[in-house]
Scaffold this motif. Structure first.
Motif, mmCIF file in Angstrom:
data_model
loop_
_atom_site.group_PDB
_atom_site.id
_atom_site.type_symbol
_atom_site.label_atom_id
_atom_site.label_comp_id
_atom_site.label_asym_id
_atom_site.label_seq_id
_atom_site.Cartn_x
_atom_site.Cartn_y
_atom_site.Cartn_z
ATOM 1 N N CYS A 56 34.769 -1.559 -4.964
ATOM 2 C CA CYS A 56 33.409 -1.126 -5.650
ATOM 3 C C CYS A 56 33.082 0.370 -5.500
ATOM 4 C CB CYS A 56 32.225 -1.836 -4.770
ATOM 5 S SG CYS A 56 30.671 -1.555 -5.082
ATOM 6 N N GLY A 58 30.106 1.387 -5.555
ATOM 7 C CA GLY A 58 28.860 1.616 -4.717
ATOM 8 C C GLY A 58 29.067 1.631 -3.194
ATOM 9 N N CYS A 59 29.797 0.778 -2.894
ATOM 10 C CA CYS A 59 29.927 0.805 -1.448
ATOM 11 C C CYS A 59 31.405 0.746 -0.927
ATOM 12 C CB CYS A 59 29.266 -0.692 -0.724
ATOM 13 S SG CYS A 59 30.100 -2.025 -1.197
ATOM 14 N N CYS A 78 29.070 -6.351 -7.590
ATOM 15 C CA CYS A 78 29.456 -6.486 -6.036
ATOM 16 C C CYS A 78 28.563 -7.408 -5.330
ATOM 17 C CB CYS A 78 29.534 -4.917 -5.353
ATOM 18 S SG CYS A 78 30.004 -4.920 -3.538
ATOM 19 N N CYS A 81 26.636 -4.995 -2.323
ATOM 20 C CA CYS A 81 25.548 -3.840 -2.824
ATOM 21 C C CYS A 81 25.059 -4.150 -4.053
ATOM 22 C CB CYS A 81 26.485 -2.577 -2.500
ATOM 23 S SG CYS A 81 27.229 -2.071 -3.901
HETATM 24 ZN ZN ZN Z 1 29.403 -2.881 -3.446
#
Ligand code: ZN
Length: 767
Positions: A56, A58-59, A78, A81
């Motif tokens: 991911c 994002g995280c 995801c 997140c």
């Molecule tokens: Zn994520």
């Protein structure tokens, strides 16, 4: 809920399997919200995927079955997140009928094969103490011979010996006489210094013509890899010859003096050589020692034999002369080793303490192994070594190297920290809680070395605002990723995603329904030992008691101020007993143990699986008799009867205890009479079972066979609930003895479980 089934599938056990949906509700459940994760656990049905994971943006969490995939848009959301990600190009063909394995609903734990351009087998640096009598040195050499036979032949080995000085041995065998370098034992040496002293540096002229890509012959010949660290297959002969010729340290030793033993300097040199030649490749510094360090950095005790080794009393009074300096030195060694992802093992065969208390943190933060025995020739030591170097079915070593363990979670949750054989890595993350438990301020930890049973305790804080509660029954996710190396040098990434549910309040029945009292007891035990070691002036027992009383008030069923109405639901019912035994355990009680023994016990509690840790806290007791198959029985002094055999499993030791009648029959050799075959079998069965228990553990537990009333029976008595003591005997005399059929009594002032429970009931129901 079947917690064991979850554990078998995910390698995870959690104290609470349903979480209250806000910060305020979470404080009301009193006990820690945490998970015990076993990232190396053998999970037969787990797929090993021949590719790398989808991550991911994002995280940095990993794509898993709980993520929503939009097949039309070629994207995924995801579950950790909520970030939308594009599917990579090679996933564009996937659809519900054609899914990659990591999206199968049943595969919540998968392992990825990571590309590795620099595949190297791990290295084992043998650091051997020669400041001992000839016979002991011979035993140690034999153990090393055993060790070499256990290693896969592509693994690297090195040899350093030490007494008053530290000797690094060349293993290349190119010169007719084996060459070695003798360094002083009185000084700490850094990696840079080691490079100079061992001639690992190029001269200015050679350096000028050195080509980084192709290397040079000179550089190759000088390198540690061609001189000090070689694959077993290439140096076994040279190494055996060096060992054979090795003599006990000849440094003069005066009467009434301990031998010179430069353990600290030897570890520093070993760490320097490995950092230079095998950084981030998986390695262990394996110290074989027969006594405490007496010279140079890391000195545990002075050479004058009149000076006693420090005791717990000295440590409590802050009067142990060398303790602070030694601990500081070994901690710095631990950091140096962990930086290169190398582990420190201590194999100590000595009647004396060797300084494990000072070395504990270095061993712990590098995931090293400790084996204590009376001598290297002892069967227990050999068995432990065999178990430590056991192989998996595919021929690789069971032990794992160079791990990085990371915890990912949803935004409503923060990571407080972890307790286990790890060191914290500096990472930035939105999930780091201010309220630290164990090693916090991070979401990633290094595991320099670990085993299939190594279990890490991760502690969480629920931070969701009360004004904005999460919907009851909505799932939440936690993910654990562990990147590590096999002994072949292959890199794997294991990814486990667990899904549990939010519930609206701390009073919801799901809270108790999902309460795993065994996991919770281990999470509490780890916090307790961590705090007692790291916080000065911390009243541990008071904290444990108050927490237990608050938990009793919260989860018990009772009428206010009526202790006799106090009941605990089945999922919580044994928890107080775990706490009762934890209070009495050698993890928290230091009387009767040396600082080294305490360190040894705490090391094991801080890393083993839930079931193993529970055995350490509260042993199991099994009764064998002529009247039927073996059965579990109460861990209580009243369980001792003349005509039964008891098997106590306390993890570190296993006791087979024969009742008086059994012992008499055995001494009269009834088992040899033809009519007494069943008696012979009764004698053999618990011993066989004890050996079987011992096989699965490293270090191998001590096996104690004893008879009722014998001196060795103290191993059993120390672990039993003192429901019948000289005190209670005194109070009710003859009547009591009648009640218990002439059972044993224990001479102790400890309170019994029933008194403990009465106190708990009284305090928990108080308004
Ligand atoms: Zn994520």
């Amino acid at each position: 809920m079947d917690f064991a089934a979850y554990e078998n599938r995910e390698g995870v056990r959690m104290s609470f399997n349903a979480w209250p949906c806000s910060r305020i509700e979470a404080t009301r459940i009193v006990l820690p919200t945490g998970a015990l994760v076993t990232p190396g656990k053998s999970i037969p049905e787990m797929p090993v995927l021949p590719y790398e994971p989808v991550v991911c943006e994002g995280c940095q969490g990993v794509l898993n079955p709980h993520c929503m995939v939009d097949y039309a848009r070629k994207s995924w959301r995801c579950c950790l997140c909520d970030c939308m990600n594009n599917l990579p190009r090679n996933y564009h063909e996937i659809n519900p009928q054609n899914l990659p394995a990591e999206l199968f609903p049943t595969y919540t734990t998968v392992e990825y094969t990571m590309t590795n351009k620099n595949v190297k087998a791990p290295c084992f640096m043998i650091v051997l103490d020669t400041a001992c009598p000839r016979e002991e040195l011979q035993d140690a050499k034999d153990s090393i011979g055993q060790l070499l036979a256990l290693l896969p032949e592509e693994c690297y080995v090195g040899l350093i010996t030490f007494g008053a000085t530290v000797t690094v041995h060349e293993l290349s065998g190119t010169s007719p006489l084996p060459r070695s370098y003798v360094l002083r034992g009185t000084k700490d040496v850094t990696q840079e210094k080691v490079k100079k002293l061992l001639g690992l540096e190029l001269t200015a002229q050679e350096y000028a013509t050195y080509d980084k890509n192709t290397g040079s012959q000179v550089a190759n010949e000088l390198s540690a890899k061609s001189r000090f660290l070689l694959p077993v297959s290439e140096c076994e002969f040279v190494l055996s010859n060096i060992l054979e010729d090795l003599q006990p340290d000849c440094f003069p030793r005066e009467k009434g003096q301990r031998p010179y033993r430069a353990t600290g300097a030897a570890i520093a040199v070993a760490s320097g050589v490995l950092a230079e030649a095998h950084s981030a490749q998986g390695a262990r510094v394996m110290v074989f020692t027969t006594g405490p360090c007496t010279v140079g950095p890391g000195t545990i005790v002075g050479r004058d034999a009149e000076e006693d080794l420090r005791s717990h009393r000295d440590l409590d009074k802050n009067s142990a002369k060398h303790f602070k300096d030694a601990t500081k030195f070994y901690n710095s060694m631990g950091i140096r080793l962990a930086t290169s992802s190398h582990a420190l093992d201590v194999f100590a065969c000595s009647l004396d303490q060797v300084g494990l208390a000072e070395m504990k943190l270095a061993v712990d933060q590098t995931g090293g192994q400790v084996i204590l025995a009376e001598q290297f020739g002892a069967e227990n030591f050999r068995k432990s070594l065999r178990k430590m170097f056991a192989r998996r079915e595919d021929g690789t070593l069971e032990m794992l190297f160079n791990g990085t363990f990371s915890a990912f979670c949803t935004p409503h949750v923060m990571v407080q920290g972890c307790i286990g054989p790890v060191s914290a890595l500096a990472v930035k993350s939105k999930s780091i809680s201010e309220n630290e438990v164990g090693l916090g301020q991070t979401t990633s930890w290094r595991m320099c070395a670990f085993t299939p049973s190594t279990s890490i305790a991760v502690y969480y804080e629920i931070v969701n605002q009360h004004s904005n509660p999460l919907p009851h029954g909505q799932p939440f996710y936690l993910q654990f990723c562990c990147r590590y190396k096999l002994s072949t040098g292959e890199i794997r990434l294991r990814c486990t995603t667990v899904a549990r549910r939010w519930v609206e309040s701390s009073a919801a029945p799901e809270i108790i329904g999902g309460f795993d009292q065994e996991a919770c007891a281990v999470l509490m035990a780890r916090v307790a030992t961590f705090r007692t070691e790291n916080e000065e002036a911390f009243d541990l027992l008071r904290w444990l008691d108050r927490t237990l009383i608050r938990a009793g008030t919260k989860f018990g069923e009772y009428r206010k101020d009526e202790p006799e109405t106090f009941r605990l639901p089945p999922n919580v019912a044994i928890y107080p007993q775990f706490m009762f035994n934890l209070r009495r355990s050698p993890f928290l009680q230091t009387a009767n143990n040396s600082p080294d023994e305490t360190a040894f016990y705490r090391l094991a509690l801080g890393r083993e699986s839930v079931l193993n840790c529970l055995l350490m806290i509260q042993p199991t007791l099994t009764m064998y008799s002529m009247n039927g198959p073996p059965q579990p029985t109460m861990l209580d002094v009243t369980s001792i009867t003349p005509d039964t055999i008891l098997l106590l499993d306390g993890y570190f030791f296993v006791v087979v205890h024969s009742g008086t009648t059994i012992a008499q029959w055995r001494k009269a050799n009834y088992q040899d009479l033809p009519d007494y075959a069943h008696f012979k079998q009764l004698l053999a069965q618990p011993v066989g079972d004890a050996h079987q228990l011992a096989e699965s553990r490293c270090p191998t537990p001590r096996l104690v066979e004893c008879d009722q009333g014998g001196s060795q029976a103290r191993f059993l008595l120390a672990k039993l609930n003192p429901s019948n003591t000289h005190q209670t005997q005194h109070q009710s005399g003859w009547e009591q003895q009648q009640n218990f059929g002439g059972g044993e009594i224990i001479f102790t002032d400890d309170i019994s479980l029933s008194v403990f429970m009465q106190h708990l009931a009284k305090l928990a129901v108080a308004s």
